[in-house]
Write a protein that holds these residues in place. Structure first.
Motif, PDB file in Angstrom:
ATOM      1  N   ARG A   1      -0.024  -9.754  14.766  1.00 29.21           N
ATOM      2  CA  ARG A   1      -1.439  -9.004  14.928  1.00 29.21           C
ATOM      3  C   ARG A   1      -1.453  -8.009  13.778  1.00 29.21           C
ATOM      4  NH1 ARG A   1      -3.698  -4.937  17.854  1.00 29.21           N
ATOM      5  NH2 ARG A   1      -5.876  -4.939  18.291  1.00 29.21           N
ATOM      6  N   SER A   2      -0.476  -7.000  13.796  1.00 29.64           N
ATOM      7  CA  SER A   2      -0.476  -5.933  12.961  1.00 29.64           C
ATOM      8  C   SER A   2      -0.545  -6.383  11.576  1.00 29.64           C
ATOM      9  CB  SER A   2       0.784  -4.965  13.357  1.00 29.64           C
ATOM     10  OG  SER A   2       0.564  -4.544  14.466  1.00 29.64           O
ATOM     11  N   GLN A   3       0.432  -7.256  11.154  1.00 32.71           N
ATOM     12  CA  GLN A   3       0.251  -7.816   9.785  1.00 32.71           C
ATOM     13  C   GLN A   3      -1.061  -8.284   9.201  1.00 32.71           C
ATOM     14  OE1 GLN A   3       3.491 -10.802   8.857  1.00 32.71           O
ATOM     15  NE2 GLN A   3       2.890 -11.036   6.797  1.00 32.71           N
TER      16      GLN A   3
ATOM     17  N   ASN B   1      -3.528  -6.814   6.331  1.00 36.36           N
ATOM     18  CA  ASN B   1      -4.096  -7.486   5.178  1.00 36.36           C
ATOM     19  C   ASN B   1      -5.307  -7.658   4.948  1.00 36.36           C
ATOM     20  OD1 ASN B   1      -1.117  -8.406   4.479  1.00 36.36           O
ATOM     21  ND2 ASN B   1      -1.397 -10.362   5.785  1.00 36.36           N
ATOM     22  N   LEU B   2      -6.300  -7.565   5.971  1.00 41.28           N
ATOM     23  CA  LEU B   2      -7.515  -7.845   5.885  1.00 41.28           C
ATOM     24  C   LEU B   2      -8.152  -6.081   5.730  1.00 41.28           C
ATOM     25  CD1 LEU B   2      -9.272  -9.562   8.884  1.00 41.28           C
ATOM     26  CD2 LEU B   2      -9.208  -9.989   6.491  1.00 41.28           C
ATOM     27  N   GLN B   3      -7.389  -5.376   5.821  1.00 38.99           N
ATOM     28  CA  GLN B   3      -7.776  -3.902   5.466  1.00 38.99           C
ATOM     29  C   GLN B   3      -7.455  -3.263   4.107  1.00 38.99           C
ATOM     30  OE1 GLN B   3      -6.215  -1.894   8.988  1.00 38.99           O
ATOM     31  NE2 GLN B   3      -8.074  -2.210  10.150  1.00 38.99           N
ATOM     32  N   GLN B   4      -6.574  -4.084   3.357  1.00 36.94           N
ATOM     33  CA  GLN B   4      -6.023  -3.510   2.315  1.00 36.94           C
ATOM     34  C   GLN B   4      -7.055  -3.538   1.043  1.00 36.94           C
ATOM     35  OE1 GLN B   4      -2.954  -6.302   1.153  1.00 36.94           O
ATOM     36  NE2 GLN B   4      -1.420  -5.501   2.543  1.00 36.94           N
ATOM     37  N   ASN B   5      -6.897  -3.023   0.063  1.00 38.61           N
ATOM     38  CA  ASN B   5      -7.561  -2.704  -1.311  1.00 38.61           C
ATOM     39  C   ASN B   5      -9.150  -2.234  -0.678  1.00 38.61           C
ATOM     40  OD1 ASN B   5      -5.751  -3.830  -2.776  1.00 38.61           O
ATOM     41  ND2 ASN B   5      -6.366  -5.979  -2.004  1.00 38.61           N
TER      42      ASN B   5
END
Length: 203
Positions: A49-51, A55-59
């Motif tokens: 879940r954390s990973q 990933n969705l919150q990057q950039n």
């Protein structure tokens, strides 16, 4: 009667034990030497879940999270998307977000001279239909759901036999079968969980 009292005390003591990451199962044996508590296995649940969220919150993406739904809720969860697409309304999908998504869309609209809340909801629907990121001027928006993999790590002792040498009473030796226990550590897959999200950023 004495053994019954001892067993009751042992059970009371066990109920006070806690473990942060493992759930212990124990066997209680009552024999000639009194009460013996044997650890049968330990299990801990894990998830990516954390990973996935990271990933969705990057950039530079801001993410609004909706409700989780399990494999048992799969028909109801994905049905919300299908209903929104079929009815040309993001309403059934947005119900899974309580008030959080509505608040974020209103905030975006207040900070934009070109986007209204109604237009933003239309973009949410467009992303659900196309299953991709939608670009509207400087705004990028994506709506959908993520999948969290889950598994349980199980550790237990397993009987193990092996060939060994055994001394004879009057000297010499012979081959025999000896026994021991070995620790087994394995991962057992659990049903996946899913969660709705809407993410957006200004480019």
């Amino acid at each position: 009667m004495k053994n019954s009292k001892l067993l009751g005390l042992a059970l009371a003591s066990l109920s006070t034990l806690t473990c942060a990451s493992f759930a212990m199962t124990t066997d209680i044996k009552l024999g000639d030497k009194g009460i013996q508590v044997v650890q049968a296995q330990a299990a801990a649940e894990s998830t990516n879940r954390s990973q996935v969220r990271s990933n969705l919150q990057q950039n530079g993406w801001d993410v609004v999270w909706g409700h989780n739904f399990t494999e048992g809720d799969w028909v109801e969860g994905t049905g919300a998307i299908a209903t929104s697409v079929a009815s040309e309304s993001p309403g059934p999908f947005m119900k899974w977000f309580d008030y959080k998504l509505e608040q974020n869309l209103q905030k975006l609209a207040r900070n934009s001279t070109q986007l209204t809340t109604s237009r933003l909801k239309s973009i949410v629907l467009q992303s659900l239909k196309s299953k991709r990121i939608v670009q509207n001027d400087q705004l990028q928006l994506q709506a959908g759901f993520v999948t969290y993999k889950r598994w349980k790590r199980v550790v237990y002792s397993e009987p193990h036999t092996y060939k060994c040498k055994q001394r004879l009473p009057f000297g010499g030796w012979t081959w025999s079968v000896c026994s021991t226990t070995k620790t087994v550590d394995k991962s057992v897959p659990l049903p996946n969980w899913h969660q709705f999200y809407v993410r957006y950023r200004l480019r």
